[in-house]
Design an enzyme around this catalytic site. Structure first.
Site, PDB file in Angstrom:
ATOM      1  CG  ASP A 225      24.232 -51.219  34.092  1.00  0.00           C
ATOM      2  OD1 ASP A 225      25.365 -51.640  34.340  1.00  0.00           O
ATOM      3  OD2 ASP A 225      23.920 -50.024  34.090  1.00  0.00           O
TER       4      ASP A 225
ATOM      5  CG  ASN B 135      26.903 -58.356  34.740  1.00  0.00           C
ATOM      6  OD1 ASN B 135      25.715 -58.594  34.941  1.00  0.00           O
ATOM      7  ND2 ASN B 135      27.475 -58.508  33.564  1.00  0.00           N
ATOM      8  N   GLY B 136      28.627 -55.963  38.123  1.00  0.00           N
ATOM      9  CA  GLY B 136      29.646 -55.596  39.115  1.00  0.00           C
ATOM     10  C   GLY B 136      29.043 -55.474  40.507  1.00  0.00           C
ATOM     11  NE  ARG B 137      25.469 -51.259  39.930  1.00  0.00           N
ATOM     12  CZ  ARG B 137      24.504 -50.697  39.217  1.00  0.00           C
ATOM     13  NH1 ARG B 137      23.544 -50.049  39.834  1.00  0.00           N
ATOM     14  NH2 ARG B 137      24.513 -50.776  37.917  1.00  0.00           N
ATOM     15  CD1 TRP B 138      23.410 -60.561  41.411  1.00  0.00           C
ATOM     16  CD2 TRP B 138      25.433 -61.507  41.201  1.00  0.00           C
ATOM     17  NE1 TRP B 138      23.255 -61.906  41.639  1.00  0.00           N
ATOM     18  CE2 TRP B 138      24.495 -62.508  41.510  1.00  0.00           C
ATOM     19  CE3 TRP B 138      26.769 -61.868  41.018  1.00  0.00           C
ATOM     20  CZ2 TRP B 138      24.849 -63.852  41.650  1.00  0.00           C
ATOM     21  CZ3 TRP B 138      27.124 -63.208  41.160  1.00  0.00           C
ATOM     22  CH2 TRP B 138      26.170 -64.192  41.466  1.00  0.00           C
TER      23      TRP B 138
ATOM     24  CD  GLU C 233      30.949 -45.147  24.883  1.00  0.00           C
ATOM     25  OE1 GLU C 233      30.264 -46.187  24.805  1.00  0.00           O
ATOM     26  OE2 GLU C 233      31.025 -44.313  23.969  1.00  0.00           O
ATOM     27  CG  ASN C 234      31.522 -51.547  28.488  1.00  0.00           C
ATOM     28  OD1 ASN C 234      30.590 -52.238  28.079  1.00  0.00           O
ATOM     29  ND2 ASN C 234      31.367 -50.690  29.489  1.00  0.00           N
TER      30      ASN C 234
ATOM     31  NE  ARG D  23      21.555 -48.769  32.046  1.00  0.00           N
ATOM     32  CZ  ARG D  23      22.544 -47.987  31.678  1.00  0.00           C
ATOM     33  NH1 ARG D  23      22.352 -47.068  30.768  1.00  0.00           N
ATOM     34  NH2 ARG D  23      23.755 -48.111  32.207  1.00  0.00           N
TER      35      ARG D  23
HETATM   36  C1  FPP Z   1      27.337 -53.998  32.790  1.00  0.00           C
HETATM   37  O1  FPP Z   1      27.395 -54.265  34.180  1.00  0.00           O
HETATM   38  C2  FPP Z   1      27.655 -55.216  32.050  1.00  0.00           C
HETATM   39  C3  FPP Z   1      28.665 -55.320  31.145  1.00  0.00           C
HETATM   40  C4  FPP Z   1      29.574 -54.192  30.815  1.00  0.00           C
HETATM   41  C5  FPP Z   1      28.955 -56.603  30.458  1.00  0.00           C
HETATM   42  C6  FPP Z   1      27.767 -57.410  30.053  1.00  0.00           C
HETATM   43  C7  FPP Z   1      28.249 -58.760  29.753  1.00  0.00           C
HETATM   44  C8  FPP Z   1      27.634 -59.919  30.088  1.00  0.00           C
HETATM   45  C9  FPP Z   1      26.289 -59.967  30.679  1.00  0.00           C
HETATM   46  C10 FPP Z   1      28.314 -61.241  29.884  1.00  0.00           C
HETATM   47  C11 FPP Z   1      28.949 -61.493  28.575  1.00  0.00           C
HETATM   48  C12 FPP Z   1      28.014 -61.411  27.420  1.00  0.00           C
HETATM   49  C13 FPP Z   1      27.763 -62.415  26.551  1.00  0.00           C
HETATM   50  C14 FPP Z   1      26.891 -62.148  25.336  1.00  0.00           C
HETATM   51  C15 FPP Z   1      28.294 -63.742  26.757  1.00  0.00           C
HETATM   52  P1  FPP Z   1      28.502 -53.516  35.030  1.00  0.00           P
HETATM   53  O2  FPP Z   1      29.762 -54.280  34.962  1.00  0.00           O
HETATM   54  O3  FPP Z   1      28.580 -52.101  34.559  1.00  0.00           O
HETATM   55  O4  FPP Z   1      27.886 -53.584  36.480  1.00  0.00           O
HETATM   56  P2  FPP Z   1      27.929 -52.434  37.563  1.00  0.00           P
HETATM   57  O5  FPP Z   1      27.229 -51.233  36.960  1.00  0.00           O
HETATM   58  O6  FPP Z   1      27.180 -53.031  38.700  1.00  0.00           O
HETATM   59  O7  FPP Z   1      29.369 -52.190  37.876  1.00  0.00           O
END
Ligand code: FPP
Length: 222
Positions: free
Chosen positions: A2, A4-7, A49-50, A170
């Site tokens: 979890d 990626n978006g905030r990063w 849910e994604n 997590r």
């Molecule tokens: C949650 O962060 C992350 C995801 C929904 C996607 C995870 C996918 C990857 C790490 C890359 C692809 C995977 C592979 C196996 C190649 P978020 O987007 O909810 O972040 P946020 O909570 O900060 O918005």
């Protein structure tokens, strides 16, 4: 995985860049887990849910996944890693589902670490499917109701043949389970870190494992 978006947002970048960096970290951590002697590593890459995220974001994630399946998994395969996927494959594009089946077949006999990727995965859905499978066996007379026990039911789940997780990590400061391996984590230890997934690294994984090794696990006993 979890955060990626905030990063990305903290750097003024689009969310897709966060996922891109996240995918690089997937490679680094898979390698590190093998080096640290971890036997099973399950990564939550995409939840049922994604699918409700914007079309653009789903497209980005599926694109990253396609790249990963086509090229990055080669390195993993060479390291004797067995790969398997859990989740609702029917929801995925046919080419992705095909590639997944191919990778699973190609790595079936590998004896190193098992890398399990949860894709289009939802634990409640998995449990409902398992209930249906079990009920069908009873209905057909293949088993009796009394045969249904923890072991039999576990074997109806996607994770059949895999041990329950010892440790769930997590990232990003969220302290929730979010429909992840609800049955399987009955006795798992949890570790929540504020670090965002794109900043996660081997050193952190080592520190978390050290912390895990100091815990006393009683499984309900005194
Ligand atoms: C949650 O962060 C992350 C995801 C929904 C996607 C995870 C996918 C990857 C790490 C890359 C692809 C995977 C592979 C196996 C190649 P978020 O987007 O909810 O972040 P946020 O909570 O900060 O918005």
């Amino acid at each position: 995985m979890d955060g990626n978006g905030r990063w990305a947002a903290r750097r003024g970048l689009p969310r897709s860049m966060g996922h891109r960096k996240g995918a690089e970290v997937v490679k680094e951590i898979t390698r590190a887990a093998g080096e640290l002697g971890i036997k099973y590593l399950t990564l939550y890459a995409f939840s049922t849910e994604n699918w409700n995220r914007s079309e653009d974001e789903v497209k980005t994630l599926m694109g990253l996944l396609r790249d990963y399946l086509q090229s990055d998994l080669k390195e993993v395969q060479q390291n004797n890693v067995r790969i398997r996927f859990i989740g609702e494959r029917e929801m995925l594009d046919a080419d992705i589902a095909r590639k997944m089946a191919e990778i699973e077949a190609d790595t079936l006999r590998n004896t190193g670490m098992t890398l399990c990727i949860a894709l289009s995965y939802g634990s409640r859905q998995e449990i409902v499917n398992a209930v249906k499978k079990t009920a069908a066996l009873v209905k057909e007379g293949d088993i009796s109701l009394n045969d249904v026990d923890v072991k039999l039911f576990s074997d109806m789940l996607y994770t059949k043949d895999m041990p329950d997780p010892d440790l769930v990590i997590r990232t990003s400061g969220e302290q929730r389970i979010s429909n992840y391996l609800l049955w399987q984590i009955a006795y798992a230890e949890f570790f929540f870190t504020d670090v965002l997934w794109p900043d996660f690294n081997k050193k952190l994984l080592e520190d978390i494992i050290k912390n895990f090794n100091m815990r006393e696990r009683r499984y309900g006993k005194a």
